[in-house]
Design a protein around this motif. Structure first.
Motif, mmCIF file in Angstrom:
data_model
loop_
_atom_site.group_PDB
_atom_site.id
_atom_site.type_symbol
_atom_site.label_atom_id
_atom_site.label_comp_id
_atom_site.label_asym_id
_atom_site.label_seq_id
_atom_site.Cartn_x
_atom_site.Cartn_y
_atom_site.Cartn_z
ATOM 1 N N VAL A 50 0.843 -1.193 0.000
ATOM 2 C CA VAL A 50 0.000 0.000 0.000
ATOM 3 C C VAL A 50 0.879 1.244 0.000
ATOM 4 N N CYS A 51 1.829 1.299 0.934
ATOM 5 C CA CYS A 51 2.688 2.485 1.084
ATOM 6 C C CYS A 51 3.801 2.515 0.038
ATOM 7 N N GLN A 52 4.364 1.387 -0.294
ATOM 8 C CA GLN A 52 5.402 1.183 -1.298
ATOM 9 C C GLN A 52 6.746 1.797 -0.947
ATOM 10 N N ASN A 53 6.827 2.723 -0.041
ATOM 11 C CA ASN A 53 8.119 3.265 0.340
ATOM 12 C C ASN A 53 8.441 2.922 1.789
ATOM 13 N N GLU A 54 7.647 2.065 2.386
ATOM 14 C CA GLU A 54 7.869 1.622 3.753
ATOM 15 C C GLU A 54 8.004 0.114 3.774
ATOM 16 N N SER A 55 8.727 -0.366 4.753
ATOM 17 C CA SER A 55 8.802 -1.814 4.910
ATOM 18 C C SER A 55 7.499 -2.297 5.544
ATOM 19 N N LEU A 56 7.288 -3.577 5.452
ATOM 20 C CA LEU A 56 6.094 -4.172 6.040
ATOM 21 C C LEU A 56 6.116 -4.007 7.558
ATOM 22 N N ALA A 57 7.312 -3.994 8.137
ATOM 23 C CA ALA A 57 7.441 -3.841 9.587
ATOM 24 C C ALA A 57 7.042 -2.438 10.037
ATOM 25 N N ALA A 58 7.301 -1.428 9.228
ATOM 26 C CA ALA A 58 7.030 -0.044 9.614
ATOM 27 C C ALA A 58 5.619 0.414 9.271
ATOM 28 N N SER A 59 4.974 -0.255 8.334
ATOM 29 C CA SER A 59 3.675 0.204 7.842
ATOM 30 C C SER A 59 2.547 -0.138 8.807
ATOM 31 N N GLN A 60 1.556 0.743 8.864
ATOM 32 C CA GLN A 60 0.367 0.502 9.676
ATOM 33 C C GLN A 60 -0.874 0.308 8.807
ATOM 34 N N ALA A 61 -0.686 0.083 7.508
ATOM 35 C CA ALA A 61 -1.814 -0.135 6.604
ATOM 36 C C ALA A 61 -2.492 -1.463 6.961
ATOM 37 N N ASP A 62 -3.774 -1.564 6.632
ATOM 38 C CA ASP A 62 -4.523 -2.783 6.940
ATOM 39 C C ASP A 62 -3.924 -4.002 6.246
ATOM 40 N N LEU A 63 -3.513 -3.827 4.987
ATOM 41 C CA LEU A 63 -2.911 -4.947 4.261
ATOM 42 C C LEU A 63 -1.597 -5.377 4.916
ATOM 43 N N LEU A 67 -0.722 -9.053 6.254
ATOM 44 C CA LEU A 67 0.463 -9.806 5.830
ATOM 45 C C LEU A 67 1.322 -10.209 7.023
ATOM 46 N N ARG A 68 1.424 -9.351 8.019
ATOM 47 C CA ARG A 68 2.175 -9.732 9.221
ATOM 48 C C ARG A 68 1.503 -10.908 9.929
ATOM 49 N N ARG A 69 0.154 -10.907 9.976
ATOM 50 C CA ARG A 69 -0.560 -12.046 10.570
ATOM 51 C C ARG A 69 -0.290 -13.324 9.767
ATOM 52 N N GLU A 70 -0.275 -13.194 8.446
ATOM 53 C CA GLU A 70 -0.008 -14.356 7.585
ATOM 54 C C GLU A 70 1.405 -14.880 7.809
ATOM 55 N N ILE A 71 2.363 -13.981 7.917
ATOM 56 C CA ILE A 71 3.751 -14.399 8.153
ATOM 57 C C ILE A 71 3.865 -15.074 9.516
ATOM 58 N N ARG A 72 3.208 -14.521 10.538
ATOM 59 C CA ARG A 72 3.216 -15.160 11.870
ATOM 60 C C ARG A 72 2.656 -16.572 11.795
ATOM 61 N N ALA A 73 1.542 -16.727 11.064
ATOM 62 C CA ALA A 73 0.924 -18.051 10.946
ATOM 63 C C ALA A 73 1.879 -19.025 10.262
ATOM 64 N N GLN A 74 2.573 -18.566 9.227
ATOM 65 C CA GLN A 74 3.500 -19.452 8.530
ATOM 66 C C GLN A 74 4.711 -19.792 9.392
ATOM 67 N N ILE A 75 5.158 -18.849 10.207
ATOM 68 C CA ILE A 75 6.265 -19.132 11.127
ATOM 69 C C ILE A 75 5.835 -20.205 12.124
ATOM 70 N N ARG A 76 4.619 -20.088 12.640
ATOM 71 C CA ARG A 76 4.115 -21.085 13.597
ATOM 72 C C ARG A 76 3.928 -22.451 12.942
ATOM 73 N N GLN A 77 3.689 -22.455 11.616
ATOM 74 C CA GLN A 77 3.561 -23.728 10.901
ATOM 75 C C GLN A 77 4.922 -24.379 10.659
ATOM 76 N N GLY A 78 5.993 -23.660 10.968
ATOM 77 C CA GLY A 78 7.326 -24.234 10.832
ATOM 78 C C GLY A 78 7.995 -23.968 9.498
ATOM 79 N N LYS A 79 7.465 -23.041 8.716
ATOM 80 C CA LYS A 79 8.074 -22.734 7.419
ATOM 81 C C LYS A 79 9.350 -21.924 7.611
ATOM 82 N N THR A 80 10.290 -22.094 6.695
ATOM 83 C CA THR A 80 11.549 -21.351 6.747
ATOM 84 C C THR A 80 11.343 -19.947 6.188
ATOM 85 N N ASP A 81 12.324 -19.078 6.425
ATOM 86 C CA ASP A 81 12.248 -17.714 5.896
ATOM 87 C C ASP A 81 12.168 -17.742 4.372
#
Length: 155
Positions: A50-63, A67-81
């Protein structure tokens, strides 16, 4: 200040504790600090779509939150980086990475600035050479007389 102004100010200050606070509660960090640390490491490498000039870590956009929730879920599933990054690239393309890989589809992205710089320098050199090589055209006798008359002030 007048006494009335001071009285009104004191009354307002006395009522402040009765007004509800408008600030939101701070969200707690993830239950597992290791998951959160890994999420931040991955999210720093991913562009907010959404922001395109911010990292996903810094952005507060809904998307970005999704995406952070999705990444957390994948980390808990045991997926690698790498698997998580492959998922994001598969879904959103190489644009989602701050440092896209060097391949045929991103060649212009990586080489474009250097090509533009080289073309600009070549154009500048060509312009300067043309300017230097252009010899001044001498004035005709009539033009010299008119110029002298203009300079003398005698039309």
């Amino acid at each position: 200040m007048s006494r009335l102004t001071l009285l009104l100010l004191a009354a307002l200050l006395a009522l402040v504790p009765w007004f509800p606070a408008t600030a939101d509660e701070a969200r707690p960090l993830a239950e597992d600090p290791a998951v959160e640390a890994r999420l931040l490491r991955i999210a720093e490498e991913v562009r907010c779509l959404v922001c395109q000039n911010e990292s996903l870590a810094a952005s507060q956009a809904d998307l970005a939150n999704d995406l952070r929730r999705e990444i957390r879920a994948q980390i808990r599933q045991g997926k690698t980086d790498a698997q998580i990054m492959d998922f994001l690239v598969g879904r959103y393309g190489d644009f989602v990475r701050y440092r896209p890989p060097f391949n045929a589809t991103t060649l212009l992205l990586w080489a474009g600035p250097f090509v533009a710089l080289a073309l600009g320098l070549a154009g500048l050199l060509r312009f300067l050479r043309r300017r230097q090589s252009a010899a001044p055209v001498p004035l005709t006798e009539d033009e010299q007389r008119r110029a002298a008359a203009l300079l003398d002030g005698t039309d």
